[in-house]
Design an enzyme around this catalytic site. Structure first.
Site, short mmCIF file in Angstrom:
data_model
loop_
_atom_site.label_atom_id
_atom_site.label_comp_id
_atom_site.label_asym_id
_atom_site.label_seq_id
_atom_site.Cartn_x
_atom_site.Cartn_y
_atom_site.Cartn_z
N LEU A 4 -2.58 7.16 -2.09
CA LEU A 4 -2.75 7.91 -3.34
C LEU A 4 -1.81 7.42 -4.44
O LEU A 4 -2.23 7.17 -5.57
CB LEU A 4 -2.51 9.40 -3.07
CG LEU A 4 -2.50 10.31 -4.29
CD1 LEU A 4 -3.87 10.32 -4.97
CD2 LEU A 4 -2.10 11.73 -3.89
N ALA A 5 -0.53 7.29 -4.13
CA ALA A 5 0.45 6.91 -5.16
C ALA A 5 0.19 5.51 -5.68
O ALA A 5 0.34 5.24 -6.87
CB ALA A 5 1.87 7.01 -4.60
N ASP A 6 -0.21 4.60 -4.80
CA ASP A 6 -0.49 3.23 -5.23
C ASP A 6 -1.68 3.18 -6.18
O ASP A 6 -1.64 2.49 -7.20
CB ASP A 6 -0.75 2.35 -4.02
CG ASP A 6 0.50 2.12 -3.19
OD1 ASP A 6 1.25 1.17 -3.51
OD2 ASP A 6 0.74 2.88 -2.25
N TYR A 7 -2.73 3.92 -5.85
CA TYR A 7 -3.90 3.91 -6.71
C TYR A 7 -3.61 4.61 -8.04
O TYR A 7 -4.10 4.18 -9.10
CB TYR A 7 -5.09 4.56 -5.99
CG TYR A 7 -5.81 3.59 -5.09
CD1 TYR A 7 -6.77 2.73 -5.58
CD2 TYR A 7 -5.51 3.54 -3.73
CE1 TYR A 7 -7.42 1.83 -4.74
CE2 TYR A 7 -6.16 2.64 -2.88
CZ TYR A 7 -7.12 1.79 -3.40
OH TYR A 7 -7.76 0.89 -2.59
N ALA A 12 -1.76 2.10 -10.06
CA ALA A 12 -2.66 1.05 -10.54
C ALA A 12 -3.44 1.50 -11.76
O ALA A 12 -3.59 0.76 -12.74
CB ALA A 12 -3.60 0.62 -9.42
#
Length: 400
Positions: free
Chosen positions: A169-172, A175
């Site tokens: 979740l945090a990576d997306y 992004a």
């Protein structure tokens, strides 16, 4: 034959020198809309090539995240590798990294050094905690951001502990925010008098923290520390998942008075509108347990399909809980071409989610899945002026 439409970001060159997910997905979103993305990997390969599900030894995660990219290899830890990276950066509009500040400094990869011969460059620096502050040198991944941003604290059920998401979740989130910030910087550069670029400090925790609603103001003004609410929210009621007679699940949300009225009519309980406990949103929130029990009891009396048909007839908001098989079979998603089949070097074709959102004149496009390690080395390095013999020498020396 109709001419192929130009993609909206054609002509923009992106150097994706990041690893794993947040930075690479930022580049992927730009590539979906036509930016030329050169994916720079260590000669041993990006760790993402070993992540997630595999088929015949090939990472499916890599094929998704590295779609539309031109993979090259380069060892930053060598002086020659750093020299080549600076040459490559001179040709770019955007460079994306996700290494800690001390690592970038050790490799002489700073905004000042990269922009020296390319003042219009935009450098996006993804990190766990940002470029300054007491945590700046800490290693950081999305999981840490999901904990420290407050997400895990509010995710889950009241009678259990905090819950991390089962996906990145945090990576997306980073992004998506990074793609937005990058295009803001591109617009500013292209409309400024001097045409200068700038660096973007993009810590993962800030991206996710900004998606968690109004918790800061609520604590500041009301002293409230949000807790776990399960499938509910503190905004509106009813809002939950409900099991049906046939063991399936449905989601409903009464976000406006008109929708709540339709929900009550759909379940044959229109009289609830006149009940002081359910007449307003604030009243419904105070009596959410009782209201949710009324709806849950009704849902258990009918199969999912019958409930869906009834709610749709009353124009009340409702949706089934899908698994991925059901997603791929849904007629609405099929009609909108949400899932596409794209060329792949190993499997011929693979299916993945289409580029989104849809632009009316210049929609995005997925041209191919992620490619082999170093498959664009010759094309990219020859463009920098290297001969085939020099490229082979670099390969033998472990530089590429």
């Amino acid at each position: 034959m109709e001419d192929k439409k130009k993609l909206p970001l054609e002509g923009l060159r992106v150097i994706d020198a990041s690893t794993v997910l947040a930075g690479p997905m930022l580049a992927t979103y730009l590539g979906d809309f036509g930016a030329e993305v050169i994916k720079v990997e260590h000669p041993a390969g990006d760790p993402l090539r070993n992540a997630g599900s595999h088929k015949d030894g090939e990472s499916l995660e890599w094929k998704l995240v590295s779609r539309n990219k031109k993979p090259i290899t380069l060892n930053f830890s060598t002086p020659k590798g750093q020299e080549l990276f600076h040459q490559l950066a001179e040709t770019a509009d955007i460079v994306i990294t996700n290494f800690r500040p001390q690592t970038l400094a050790k490799w002489n990869i700073t905004y000042e050094s990269l922009a020296k011969n390319n003042p219009g460059l935009i450098l996006v620096k993804v990190s766990g905690f940002g470029e300054d502050g007491p945590y700046k040198e800490r290693p950081g991944f999305g999981t840490l951001a999901e904990a420290m941003s407050g997400f895990a604290q509010v995710n889950g059920f009241p009678d259990r502990g905090p819950v991390l998401p089962s996906f990145a979740l945090a990576d997306y989130a980073t992004a998506m925010m990074g793609a937005y910030a990058t295009m803001v910087a591109v617009y500013e550069r292209d409309h400024s008098e001097d045409g200068k670029g700038q660096s973007i400090d993009l810590p993962i925790y800030e991206a996710l923290m900004g998606m968690l609603g109004n918790q800061v103001m609520e604590y500041d003004q009301l002293g409230v520390i949000p807790g776990r609410k399960g499938n509910r929210t503190g905004w509106t009621a009813p809002r939950n998942l409900y099991e049906t007679q046939d063991g399936k699940w449905l989601a409903i949300s009464g976000t406006s008075p008109a929708i709540v009225e339709r929900i009550f009519k759909a379940i044959g309980r229109e009289e609830l509108l006149a009940d002081p406990k359910f007449a307003t949103n604030q009243a419904r929130l105070q009596h959410a347990d009782e209201l949710e029990a009324i709806i849950a009891d009704w849902m258990k009396q009918f199969p999912q399909e019958e409930i869906l048909e009834r709610f749709i007839r009353f124009e009340a908001t409702i949706a089934p809980v899908y698994n991925v098989k059901e997603i791929m079979e849904d007629p609405h998603f099929i009609h909108r071409n949400n899932i596409v089949e794209v060329p792949d070097a190993h499997f011929g074709k693979v299916k993945m989610l289409n580029a989104a959102p849809k632009l009316s004149r210049t929609p995005g496009e997925i041209r191919h899945a992620g490619l082999e390690l170093g498959s664009s080395n010759e094309a990219v390095y020859e463009e920098l002026g290297l001969t085939p013999a020099e490229i082979e020498e670099l390969r033998n020396g472990g530089i590429i």
